[in-house]
Design an enzyme around this catalytic site. Sequence first.
Site, PDB file in Angstrom:
ATOM      1  N   GLY A 164      -7.130   9.629 -85.442  1.00 27.10           N
ATOM      2  CA  GLY A 164      -6.213  10.119 -86.372  1.00 27.10           C
ATOM      3  C   GLY A 164      -6.596  11.564 -86.753  1.00 27.10           C
ATOM      4  O   GLY A 164      -7.814  11.979 -86.326  1.00 27.10           O
ATOM      5  N   TYR A 186     -11.502   8.953 -84.481  1.00 21.32           N
ATOM      6  CA  TYR A 186     -11.760   8.924 -85.988  1.00 21.32           C
ATOM      7  C   TYR A 186     -12.140   7.606 -86.087  1.00 21.32           C
ATOM      8  O   TYR A 186     -13.060   7.017 -87.158  1.00 21.32           O
ATOM      9  CB  TYR A 186     -10.516   8.953 -86.896  1.00 21.32           C
ATOM     10  CG  TYR A 186     -10.422   8.705 -88.234  1.00 21.32           C
ATOM     11  CD1 TYR A 186     -11.162   9.779 -89.286  1.00 21.32           C
ATOM     12  CD2 TYR A 186      -9.970   7.763 -88.737  1.00 21.32           C
ATOM     13  CE1 TYR A 186     -11.101   9.329 -90.349  1.00 21.32           C
ATOM     14  CE2 TYR A 186     -10.127   7.386 -89.953  1.00 21.32           C
ATOM     15  CZ  TYR A 186     -10.662   8.144 -90.934  1.00 21.32           C
ATOM     16  OH  TYR A 186     -10.918   7.930 -92.209  1.00 21.32           O
ATOM     17  N   HIS A 208     -10.627   9.895 -75.886  1.00 21.43           N
ATOM     18  CA  HIS A 208      -9.334   8.839 -76.086  1.00 21.43           C
ATOM     19  C   HIS A 208      -9.181   8.255 -74.850  1.00 21.43           C
ATOM     20  O   HIS A 208      -8.648   8.748 -73.942  1.00 21.43           O
ATOM     21  CB  HIS A 208      -8.105   9.877 -76.294  1.00 21.43           C
ATOM     22  CG  HIS A 208      -8.250  10.280 -77.568  1.00 21.43           C
ATOM     23  ND1 HIS A 208      -7.664   9.810 -78.901  1.00 21.43           N
ATOM     24  CD2 HIS A 208      -9.002  11.477 -78.184  1.00 21.43           C
ATOM     25  CE1 HIS A 208      -8.064  10.674 -79.769  1.00 21.43           C
ATOM     26  NE2 HIS A 208      -8.864  11.424 -79.440  1.00 21.43           N
ATOM     27  N   SER A 250      24.550   6.245 -69.993  1.00 19.12           N
ATOM     28  CA  SER A 250      24.211   7.976 -70.277  1.00 19.12           C
ATOM     29  C   SER A 250      24.179   8.252 -68.514  1.00 19.12           C
ATOM     30  O   SER A 250      24.055   9.444 -68.331  1.00 19.12           O
ATOM     31  CB  SER A 250      23.167   8.312 -70.903  1.00 19.12           C
ATOM     32  OG  SER A 250      21.888   7.822 -70.443  1.00 19.12           O
ATOM     33  N   GLY A 251      23.562   7.283 -67.745  1.00 25.93           N
ATOM     34  CA  GLY A 251      23.181   7.475 -66.494  1.00 25.93           C
ATOM     35  C   GLY A 251      21.593   7.631 -66.535  1.00 25.93           C
ATOM     36  O   GLY A 251      21.165   7.652 -65.416  1.00 25.93           O
ATOM     37  N   GLY A 252      21.115   7.523 -67.629  1.00 29.06           N
ATOM     38  CA  GLY A 252      19.409   7.397 -67.631  1.00 29.06           C
ATOM     39  C   GLY A 252      19.118   6.245 -67.553  1.00 29.06           C
ATOM     40  O   GLY A 252      19.482   5.270 -67.682  1.00 29.06           O
ATOM     41  N   VAL A 253      17.571   5.972 -67.512  1.00 34.73           N
ATOM     42  CA  VAL A 253      17.033   4.807 -67.414  1.00 34.73           C
ATOM     43  C   VAL A 253      17.048   3.845 -68.533  1.00 34.73           C
ATOM     44  O   VAL A 253      17.147   2.703 -68.463  1.00 34.73           O
ATOM     45  CB  VAL A 253      15.396   4.853 -66.956  1.00 34.73           C
ATOM     46  CG1 VAL A 253      14.667   5.568 -68.027  1.00 34.73           C
ATOM     47  CG2 VAL A 253      14.842   3.518 -66.547  1.00 34.73           C
ATOM     48  N   ASP A 254      16.913   4.477 -69.646  1.00 32.16           N
ATOM     49  CA  ASP A 254      17.071   3.400 -70.903  1.00 32.16           C
ATOM     50  C   ASP A 254      18.440   2.719 -71.115  1.00 32.16           C
ATOM     51  O   ASP A 254      18.115   1.321 -71.185  1.00 32.16           O
ATOM     52  CB  ASP A 254      16.841   4.266 -72.222  1.00 32.16           C
ATOM     53  CG  ASP A 254      15.536   5.185 -72.166  1.00 32.16           C
ATOM     54  OD1 ASP A 254      14.349   4.899 -71.266  1.00 32.16           O
ATOM     55  OD2 ASP A 254      15.200   6.043 -72.996  1.00 32.16           O
ATOM     56  N   SER A 255      19.293   3.428 -71.041  1.00 29.28           N
ATOM     57  CA  SER A 255      20.681   2.713 -71.298  1.00 29.28           C
ATOM     58  C   SER A 255      20.938   1.961 -70.172  1.00 29.28           C
ATOM     59  O   SER A 255      21.635   0.706 -70.398  1.00 29.28           O
ATOM     60  CB  SER A 255      21.815   3.737 -71.575  1.00 29.28           C
ATOM     61  OG  SER A 255      22.183   4.361 -70.484  1.00 29.28           O
TER      62      SER A 255
END
Length: 475
Positions: free
Chosen positions: A10, A38, A131, A185-190
């Site tokens: 953080g 942190y 990290h 939309s043509g994208g992966v998420d939808s």
Amino acid sequence: MPSGIILSGGPETVTESSPPSPDVGIYTLDVPLLGICYGMQIMADQLGGEVSISNKREFGLAKVSPHHDQEWLGESTSAASAKKVEFDVWMSHSDKVIELPPGFTIAASSVNAPMAAIIDIDRRFFGLQFHPEVTQTSNGPRILEFFLVQVCKCSQSWTSSNVAKDLIEIIRQKVAGDKVVLGLSGGVDSAVVAVLLHQAIGDQLTCIFVDNGLLRLNEGAEVVETFQKNIGIEVRQVNAVERFFRELSGVTDPEEKRKVIGRVFIEVFQDEANKIRDIKWLAQGTIYPDIIESAGNVHSSAQVIKSHHNVGGLPSSLNLKLLEPLSKLFKDEVRSLGRHLGIPKQLVYRHPFPGPGLGVRIVGEVTKENVDILRKVDHIFLTELKRHNLYDEVSQAFAVFLPIKSVGVVGDNRAYNHVVSLRAVETIDFMTADWKKLPYEFLSHVSTRIINEVSSIGRVTYDISSKPPATIEWE
Ligand code: XMP
């Protein structure tokens, strides 16, 4: 009782008067603990060590060497003991632990952070100054896996197959017999949402795909074909090309363009959705980073750099209940879920494409003629990237149409033609990005193809700006 606790990093400093702190009761639970950056500093501070404040920030790649057999740091015991094995880590800190708490020993050091990793083996407490969760830390996944599986004894049940099963069950319970509408939309998420919903509720789902005329070459047809033929999902394709061009006529200001495209999309989608009777739910491809970003926006007065819009930005006036099955997943999880659900690889690993499409890649007025030119150029660039196995090496690549003409010579004649710029970037989170050092021979080949095959283009340039200060898109 948790199997283990991770205290994350953080921006705070433990040296201020009341730093954010976990309840000290966590140290007597007899539960493994991993403090990161942190998290390590607050653990060291609470357990009796010392943390020093520094004005100098260590930011970027560093090399750390494990001290002695430190299997948890991702190196095999024998290799680590035979010779010191350095590995790359990502550092981002100002403060550092300068005195270990009782019971701890140093597990790894770097030049700037002698206590880069610390351990109390008896209590199963681990601390990392670097990290492990970012890709630049080469052993990061192995370190986290060791902690979770070997130390905390967690089972590895967060698999695509289990996630898919759970989500399908949740969708069925929520939606029951209702109808759902989804904007593709043509994208992966939808796409992933569509397949999940299709498997969960079959033809209670209606997918709407709006062709705004600002898509890449053949994109509309490909999306409909992928869903209808390959996956068996019915898609309502709405041809709104003329309407978008009409409304965009004369608009040159980037923000204004985005607003017009966003508004018209909503109107078209809404008209189409209204034709379907008894719809109760609107499904969206919102993923976890979208939630983090919008939560941030509620509290921050950050300047609007660009007003983003995509199919997720539909208004409450639709009066539908929201269904966001991917809202707890990161992009890489959505992608593996997509592959698990049988979505073709080229769709799952496709570069991101902005909601306003080629509209924000035409500097100046968006006309049909300019979009046609840009589409051909973009197609040559992407095809060549794929052919040269470079597509997967860049995070996003595209062409931009510039509102200028330039003088050239064709045969013995003077030519006066359009100019395009090619852009390819490497990025992890799309918040910052570096321009991709594509091979000169490759760029030369692409440029020659574009000038030979797209007659109205007279000059090709390559964008060598990083983000910041430039953004990825030109508008
Ligand atoms: P910028 O240009 O802001 O882009 O550096 C960062 C990423 O966001 C994408 N982008 C958008 N995506 N709607 C979207 O869905 C938008 O309006 C939009 N504008 C930019 C951009 O392509 C890049 O991946």
